[in-house]
Design a protein around this motif. Structure first.
Motif, PDB file in Angstrom:
ATOM      1  N   HIS A   3      42.465 -32.975  34.812  1.00  0.00           N
ATOM      2  CA  HIS A   3      41.296 -33.399  35.816  1.00  0.00           C
ATOM      3  C   HIS A   3      40.713 -35.144  34.806  1.00  0.00           C
ATOM      4  CE1 HIS A   3      40.164 -28.846  36.215  1.00  0.00           C
ATOM      5  NE2 HIS A   3      40.653 -29.417  37.390  1.00  0.00           N
ATOM      6  N   TYR A  50      34.292 -34.006  37.981  1.00  0.00           N
ATOM      7  CA  TYR A  50      35.672 -34.802  37.176  1.00  0.00           C
ATOM      8  C   TYR A  50      36.809 -34.943  38.450  1.00  0.00           C
ATOM      9  CZ  TYR A  50      36.825 -29.699  37.846  1.00  0.00           C
ATOM     10  OH  TYR A  50      36.792 -27.869  38.718  1.00  0.00           O
ATOM     11  N   ILE A  51      37.430 -35.496  39.054  1.00  0.00           N
ATOM     12  CA  ILE A  51      38.522 -36.035  39.936  1.00  0.00           C
ATOM     13  C   ILE A  51      40.298 -34.865  39.659  1.00  0.00           C
ATOM     14  CG2 ILE A  51      40.153 -37.161  40.874  1.00  0.00           C
ATOM     15  CD1 ILE A  51      37.920 -39.628  40.906  1.00  0.00           C
ATOM     16  N   ALA A  52      39.854 -33.755  40.260  1.00  0.00           N
ATOM     17  CA  ALA A  52      40.747 -33.025  40.744  1.00  0.00           C
ATOM     18  C   ALA A  52      42.799 -33.440  41.685  1.00  0.00           C
ATOM     19  CB  ALA A  52      40.658 -31.909  40.012  1.00  0.00           C
ATOM     20  N   ASN A  53      43.502 -32.874  41.273  1.00  0.00           N
ATOM     21  CA  ASN A  53      44.022 -32.611  42.543  1.00  0.00           C
ATOM     22  C   ASN A  53      44.591 -31.101  42.638  1.00  0.00           C
ATOM     23  OD1 ASN A  53      44.892 -35.574  42.092  1.00  0.00           O
ATOM     24  ND2 ASN A  53      46.757 -35.121  41.688  1.00  0.00           N
ATOM     25  N   ARG A  54      45.221 -30.894  44.007  1.00  0.00           N
ATOM     26  CA  ARG A  54      45.278 -30.236  44.367  1.00  0.00           C
ATOM     27  C   ARG A  54      46.221 -29.110  43.462  1.00  0.00           C
ATOM     28  NH1 ARG A  54      40.792 -28.400  47.305  1.00  0.00           N
ATOM     29  NH2 ARG A  54      40.084 -30.089  49.329  1.00  0.00           N
ATOM     30  N   ASP A  78      46.959 -39.700  39.953  1.00  0.00           N
ATOM     31  CA  ASP A  78      47.373 -41.118  39.813  1.00  0.00           C
ATOM     32  C   ASP A  78      46.094 -42.456  38.681  1.00  0.00           C
ATOM     33  OD1 ASP A  78      50.008 -40.996  41.376  1.00  0.00           O
ATOM     34  OD2 ASP A  78      48.531 -40.685  43.055  1.00  0.00           O
ATOM     35  N   TRP A  79      45.102 -41.865  39.064  1.00  0.00           N
ATOM     36  CA  TRP A  79      44.021 -42.622  39.021  1.00  0.00           C
ATOM     37  C   TRP A  79      42.966 -41.525  37.982  1.00  0.00           C
ATOM     38  CZ3 TRP A  79      45.336 -43.267  44.096  1.00  0.00           C
ATOM     39  CH2 TRP A  79      45.782 -44.162  44.998  1.00  0.00           C
ATOM     40  N   PHE A 122      50.116 -25.652  49.009  1.00  0.00           N
ATOM     41  CA  PHE A 122      49.329 -25.521  47.925  1.00  0.00           C
ATOM     42  C   PHE A 122      48.846 -23.505  47.349  1.00  0.00           C
ATOM     43  CE2 PHE A 122      48.102 -30.107  48.108  1.00  0.00           C
ATOM     44  CZ  PHE A 122      49.069 -30.485  47.203  1.00  0.00           C
TER      45      PHE A 122
END
Lengths: 234, 234
Positions: free
Chosen positions: A30, A38-42, A109-110, A192
């Motif tokens: 996160h 926030y930015i998250a990945n699955r 990645d970012w 996922f």
């Protein structure tokens, strides 16, 4: 496996990976935008947690560095919870030296270049903000780089939505890791959050397409392949 | 409350909100960046789900529109799961008409202007992407706008990290809702994911500072205030 797990918990581990130190990463990261966003990945963490459990069942001493997930902690594994990619890299470095590292986490990645200390507010003129992203440290490439602490076996994951094998081959070369577990996370594959996974293992010796397996079975098969390659500590 | 809950599940609800239709929103929304990444708000859904349960326990017919959470579905409540803010607005509109709407969800103010159909890749030159955001529909303001379907009582939440009451007063005026439940979500307050909540209820008649309460108690107190204001269906 049950006897091995019990033996491990009693501190008298044996099994094909007895005495081997292993690092596994799992879950998403996160990346804060501000205190509430926030930015998250699955990533459910199911696959990474299952790998940590499977390696521990073969006698390895496992550290699991995990982003925010709702999975229970696997038995007999040291669990280090983290939030961001930078936290995850710090925790991985602290776990070195290890014989094997399996990087199964879906690391962002970012991150946001400058996250805000207070909640962003809508502007009265209705202008929307722009998020400038900055590249996160590459945990797989960092741990795979030559050096005194480089694990003997570095295993990465490539979650792709298209050209899965081609992207994975490229990733293996680019990151400097030894093996890549490639999987298709397109919507059609249902990976996922689901229990099943269809993977291809890319090693220096070739590419093995595995049949569709439960994530637990993928973990056990990968742990056995690692044990065949490494064996117990000398 | 137990007898009321049982009565409700048997379809013979009574209680101070018998026959009243209620809409509650809860949880975060997830706004896709690409198939594997999304922007989210920190919200466990604990407070919104507790409010839905408390209103149902007073005899109301409750629809709970919720973003992705790990909370169990409250008993005796119709649950509609959604992902994004636009999905949430659609689901809320479909639930109308209602007598009361309690908007407790932490809806993302912005989505990514054009989310990608395939996973974003790092550029070889190392340039980081920029995310252009677009404003999401404002669910509280939309439902609060005058019209034939406008609920008799509109309740919003204001989660703030600074100037909590001032921001909440401003929000109440700006959104056109009747009540605002203001709470401090700064790190020191420990509200996110925790069980406790310290709120101030802003109505047209004044501002009531409530003592620190369990989120379940905040929900029950809010449900009782709603029941006092509305009473059972005529």
């Amino acid at each position: 496996a049950i006897l091995e797990a019990i033996a491990r918990r009693l501190g008298t581990a044996d099994g094909p990976l007895a005495g081997r130190r292993v690092l596994v990463t799992s879950g998403p990261t996160h990346e804060p935008i501000d205190p509430v966003r926030y930015i998250a990945n699955r990533s459910s963490g199911k696959q990474g947690h299952a790998i940590a459990a499977a390696l521990a069942a073969l006698g390895a001493e496992v550290t699991l560095v995990t982003g925010p997930v709702t999975q229970p902690d696997p038995a007999g594994v040291r669990v280090v919870p983290v939030e961001s990619a930078r936290d995850m890299l710090d925790a991985c470095r602290a776990a070195l030296p290890v014989d094997v590292a399996v990087c199964a986490a879906a690391v962002a990645d970012w991150r946001v270049a400058s996250s805000a200390a207070q909640k962003l507010k809508k502007a009265p003129d209705g202008d929307s903000p722009t998020l400038t992203l900055a590249e996160n440290p590459d945990i797989l490439a960092t741990l795979s780089a030559p050096g005194p602490d480089r694990p003997a076996l570095m295993v990465g994951f490539a979650a792709e939505t298209e050209h899965v094998i081609a992207h994975a081959r490229d990733k293996r070369a680019r990151k400097g890791c030894d093996w890549i577990v490639a999987n298709d996370v397109g919507a059609a594959a249902g990976t996922f959050g689901g229990d099943a996974n269809t993977v291809t293992l890319l090693t220096g010796d070739g590419e093995e397409g595995w049949p569709p397996l439960d994530k637990t079975e993928v973990a056990e098969r990968l742990a056995r392949r690692i044990a065949e390659t490494l064996g117990p500590a000398p």
